[in-house]
Design an enzyme around this catalytic site. Sequence first.
Site, PDB file in Angstrom:
ATOM      1  N   THR A   9      -2.502 -12.456  14.442  1.00 56.28           N
ATOM      2  CA  THR A   9      -3.415 -13.595  14.417  1.00 56.28           C
ATOM      3  C   THR A   9      -2.585 -14.849  14.682  1.00 56.28           C
ATOM      4  O   THR A   9      -1.516 -15.017  14.085  1.00 56.28           O
ATOM      5  CB  THR A   9      -4.101 -13.678  13.036  1.00 56.28           C
ATOM      6  OG1 THR A   9      -4.797 -12.458  12.815  1.00 56.28           O
ATOM      7  CG2 THR A   9      -5.079 -14.850  12.970  1.00 56.28           C
ATOM      8  N   HIS A  56     -34.005 -12.173   9.273  1.00 56.68           N
ATOM      9  CA  HIS A  56     -34.290 -12.876  10.530  1.00 56.68           C
ATOM     10  C   HIS A  56     -35.141 -12.040  11.502  1.00 56.68           C
ATOM     11  O   HIS A  56     -35.507 -12.556  12.575  1.00 56.68           O
ATOM     12  CB  HIS A  56     -32.990 -13.274  11.239  1.00 56.68           C
ATOM     13  CG  HIS A  56     -32.360 -14.527  10.696  1.00 56.68           C
ATOM     14  ND1 HIS A  56     -31.722 -14.583   9.479  1.00 56.68           N
ATOM     15  CD2 HIS A  56     -32.261 -15.771  11.212  1.00 56.68           C
ATOM     16  CE1 HIS A  56     -31.252 -15.800   9.280  1.00 56.68           C
ATOM     17  NE2 HIS A  56     -31.576 -16.545  10.311  1.00 56.68           N
ATOM     18  N   GLY A  85     -36.306  -9.914  14.513  1.00 59.33           N
ATOM     19  CA  GLY A  85     -35.761  -9.820  15.879  1.00 59.33           C
ATOM     20  C   GLY A  85     -34.859 -10.989  16.236  1.00 59.33           C
ATOM     21  O   GLY A  85     -33.911 -10.836  17.010  1.00 59.33           O
ATOM     22  N   GLU A  98      -5.605  -7.669   6.163  1.00 57.27           N
ATOM     23  CA  GLU A  98      -4.847  -7.692   4.889  1.00 57.27           C
ATOM     24  C   GLU A  98      -5.067  -6.408   4.083  1.00 57.27           C
ATOM     25  O   GLU A  98      -5.003  -6.427   2.855  1.00 57.27           O
ATOM     26  CB  GLU A  98      -5.223  -8.890   4.009  1.00 57.27           C
ATOM     27  CG  GLU A  98      -5.270 -10.216   4.705  1.00 57.27           C
ATOM     28  CD  GLU A  98      -3.914 -10.853   4.923  1.00 57.27           C
ATOM     29  OE1 GLU A  98      -2.970 -10.495   4.209  1.00 57.27           O
ATOM     30  OE2 GLU A  98      -3.801 -11.677   5.841  1.00 57.27           O
ATOM     31  N   THR A 101      -7.216  -2.400   4.462  1.00 58.58           N
ATOM     32  CA  THR A 101      -8.590  -1.877   4.464  1.00 58.58           C
ATOM     33  C   THR A 101      -9.073  -1.595   3.034  1.00 58.58           C
ATOM     34  O   THR A 101      -8.281  -1.628   2.080  1.00 58.58           O
ATOM     35  CB  THR A 101      -8.663  -0.557   5.264  1.00 58.58           C
ATOM     36  OG1 THR A 101      -7.832   0.399   4.577  1.00 58.58           O
ATOM     37  CG2 THR A 101      -8.176  -0.720   6.685  1.00 58.58           C
TER      38      THR A 101
HETATM   39  C1  LIG Z   1      -8.618  -9.217  14.106  1.00 54.91           C
HETATM   40  C2  LIG Z   1      -7.410  -8.662  13.420  1.00 54.91           C
HETATM   41  C3  LIG Z   1      -6.365  -9.509  13.073  1.00 54.91           C
HETATM   42  C4  LIG Z   1      -5.198  -8.990  12.492  1.00 54.91           C
HETATM   43  N1  LIG Z   1      -4.150  -9.834  12.200  1.00 54.91           N
HETATM   44  C5  LIG Z   1      -2.967  -9.318  11.780  1.00 54.91           C
HETATM   45  C6  LIG Z   1      -1.811 -10.150  11.600  1.00 54.91           C
HETATM   46  O1  LIG Z   1      -1.878 -11.372  11.756  1.00 54.91           O
HETATM   47  N2  LIG Z   1      -0.620  -9.566  11.291  1.00 54.91           N
HETATM   48  C7  LIG Z   1      -0.500  -8.227  11.097  1.00 54.91           C
HETATM   49  O2  LIG Z   1       0.608  -7.756  10.799  1.00 54.91           O
HETATM   50  N3  LIG Z   1      -1.599  -7.399  11.223  1.00 54.91           N
HETATM   51  C8  LIG Z   1      -2.803  -7.917  11.553  1.00 54.91           C
HETATM   52  N4  LIG Z   1      -3.909  -7.099  11.706  1.00 54.91           N
HETATM   53  C9  LIG Z   1      -3.750  -5.667  11.520  1.00 54.91           C
HETATM   54  C10 LIG Z   1      -4.426  -5.153  10.268  1.00 54.91           C
HETATM   55  O3  LIG Z   1      -3.681  -5.533   9.139  1.00 54.91           O
HETATM   56  C11 LIG Z   1      -4.546  -3.624  10.404  1.00 54.91           C
HETATM   57  O4  LIG Z   1      -5.499  -3.371  11.441  1.00 54.91           O
HETATM   58  C12 LIG Z   1      -4.994  -2.976   9.117  1.00 54.91           C
HETATM   59  O5  LIG Z   1      -3.973  -3.049   8.154  1.00 54.91           O
HETATM   60  C13 LIG Z   1      -5.374  -1.491   9.339  1.00 54.91           C
HETATM   61  O6  LIG Z   1      -4.381  -0.827  10.049  1.00 54.91           O
HETATM   62  P1  LIG Z   1      -4.742   0.074  11.312  1.00 54.91           P
HETATM   63  O7  LIG Z   1      -5.638  -0.744  12.201  1.00 54.91           O
HETATM   64  O8  LIG Z   1      -3.486   0.573  11.911  1.00 54.91           O
HETATM   65  O9  LIG Z   1      -5.574   1.270  10.740  1.00 54.91           O
HETATM   66  P2  LIG Z   1      -4.947   2.631  10.163  1.00 54.91           P
HETATM   67  O10 LIG Z   1      -3.850   2.332   9.209  1.00 54.91           O
HETATM   68  O11 LIG Z   1      -4.641   3.530  11.296  1.00 54.91           O
HETATM   69  O12 LIG Z   1      -6.191   3.200   9.354  1.00 54.91           O
HETATM   70  C14 LIG Z   1      -7.306   3.822  10.003  1.00 54.91           C
HETATM   71  C15 LIG Z   1      -8.292   4.261   8.919  1.00 54.91           C
HETATM   72  O13 LIG Z   1      -7.670   5.213   8.044  1.00 54.91           O
HETATM   73  C16 LIG Z   1      -7.716   4.744   6.697  1.00 54.91           C
HETATM   74  N5  LIG Z   1      -6.485   5.136   5.995  1.00 54.91           N
HETATM   75  C17 LIG Z   1      -5.210   4.899   6.390  1.00 54.91           C
HETATM   76  N6  LIG Z   1      -4.358   5.409   5.493  1.00 54.91           N
HETATM   77  C18 LIG Z   1      -5.101   5.960   4.504  1.00 54.91           C
HETATM   78  C19 LIG Z   1      -4.794   6.645   3.273  1.00 54.91           C
HETATM   79  N7  LIG Z   1      -3.546   6.830   2.861  1.00 54.91           N
HETATM   80  N8  LIG Z   1      -5.823   7.104   2.526  1.00 54.91           N
HETATM   81  C20 LIG Z   1      -7.119   6.905   2.914  1.00 54.91           C
HETATM   82  N9  LIG Z   1      -7.460   6.265   4.065  1.00 54.91           N
HETATM   83  C21 LIG Z   1      -6.475   5.801   4.837  1.00 54.91           C
HETATM   84  C22 LIG Z   1      -7.872   3.242   6.809  1.00 54.91           C
HETATM   85  O14 LIG Z   1      -8.443   2.686   5.635  1.00 54.91           O
HETATM   86  C23 LIG Z   1      -8.762   3.117   8.025  1.00 54.91           C
HETATM   87  O15 LIG Z   1     -10.097   3.327   7.648  1.00 54.91           O
HETATM   88  C24 LIG Z   1      -5.100  -7.603  12.231  1.00 54.91           C
HETATM   89  C25 LIG Z   1      -6.186  -6.763  12.564  1.00 54.91           C
HETATM   90  C26 LIG Z   1      -7.318  -7.279  13.155  1.00 54.91           C
HETATM   91  C27 LIG Z   1      -8.437  -6.346  13.519  1.00 54.91           C
END
Ligand SMILES: Cc1cc2nc3c(=O)[nH]c(=O)nc-3n(C[C@H](O)[C@H](O)[C@H](O)COP(=O)(O)OP(=O)(O)OC[C@H]3O[C@@H](n4cnc5c(N)ncnc54)[C@H](O)[C@@H]3O)c2cc1C
Length: 401
Positions: free
Chosen positions: A162, A354, A356, A379, A381
Amino acid sequence: MTRLAQTHGLTDVQQEILATVRDFVDKEIIPVATELEHRDEYPTQIVEGLKELGLFGLMIPEEYGGLGESLLTYALCVEEIARGWMSVSGIINTHFIVAYMLKQHGTQEQKDTFLPRMALGEVRGAFSMSEPGLGSDVSAITSKAVKDGEEYVLNGQKMWLTNGGSSTLVAVLVRSDEGHPAGAPPHKSMTTFLVEKEPGFGEVRPGLTIPGKIDKMGYKGVDTTELIMDGLRIPANRVLGGTTGRGFYQMMDGVEVGRVNVAARGCGVAQRAFELGVSYAQQRHTFGKPIAQHQAIQFKLAEMATKVEAAHAMMVNAARKKDSGERNDLEAGMAKYLASEYCKEVVEDAFRIHGGYGFSKEYEIERLYREAPMLLIGEGTAEIQKMIIGRRLLEEYRFQG
Ligand SMILES: Cc1cc2nc3c(=O)[nH]c(=O)nc-3n(C[C@H](O)[C@H](O)[C@H](O)COP(=O)(O)OP(=O)(O)OC[C@H]3O[C@@H](n4cnc5c(N)ncnc54)[C@H](O)[C@@H]3O)c2cc1C
């Protein structure tokens, strides 16, 4: 009228800051947010206004030219700003995390160099942990730093920054085995580097490329990018805190305050969705009366308002705990989890109210509907929050049999 999401026990100064921010949001953000968002345009004028209000230095100590305010004040300002446009709170958030990490963990020279210019918004921060192959599992980071004389050479690819394009200082977490026994656990072999760069896209410093903006479903206006390091040379005095191997802890500390911040954003977006829903429900008539007079719609409004109140209370509690100097990972995890889930639900209900028209880009709720999901992911999931909450509960409620 008793408004939702009131906070008791604020000082006069806090109340004054919040009133000023709310006024700015109502006059300068809400009227233009949806149009800018649809054009995916960076809100330059709004950012200049935030600089003038001193918001980039809100939590930076006064000795470095900031306002030296608490996490609670900061979070309440973020809530107001997100009520106007969530993307604007994203512009401040990564800046705030980097400033916080510098304040907590930086060397004196690093603080003196960066914090005064960060307080003015001249230096703007981004932070980078995620890579194409990982987000939740930070310990799997593959980007690497190797020592070469008085410098480190960094290689690897980062994802989802970001403010990746607009920032001029990126806190980058990489693996750095130097000085640590071979096979050291991941959290002892990672280092945060303070990487200065030009704003913009392309090669922004020798060995450092920001390829371009990622096209996103929502959270537009703010730039989200990749970052590619190819022989990027960073002097040893730009290791955060001066010692390698501490990056994992430093980043987790930053993310902890970042979670309160994301919770505050969820509260702000949910509040706005409620405002839109309750207003529309009194204007739209079906079967001879405003839809707000149908019990099913009133029940929805009641549920929405209750969620707004609950999320706000948990967010305030988490911020106050951190401000008191106590560990707040449990409270921050709970607040982030609840506020982001409730935000998604309140937005969905406002969208349904809202009818439609919620599907039309003319209505603000359409934008909120595309913004809320980001808070479920950023930050950490929901699953990651629940892992943190669960672990801490088992520490607190250890079986004594
Ligand atoms: C718009 C946007 C802005 C962002 N900005 C930043 C930023 O500024 N800096 C930065 O460093 N990152 C940033 N991110 C990244 C963000 O922090 C990650 O997308 C997030 O931490 C999830 O990681 P991933 O996308 O690799 O999903 P994954 O880690 O691959 O997870 C995929 C799914 O599996 C689940 N999962 C994973 N491990 C487990 C487990 N052990 N047990 C159960 N479920 C699990 C997750 O909850 C998720 O549902 C940003 C993401 C977005 C979309």
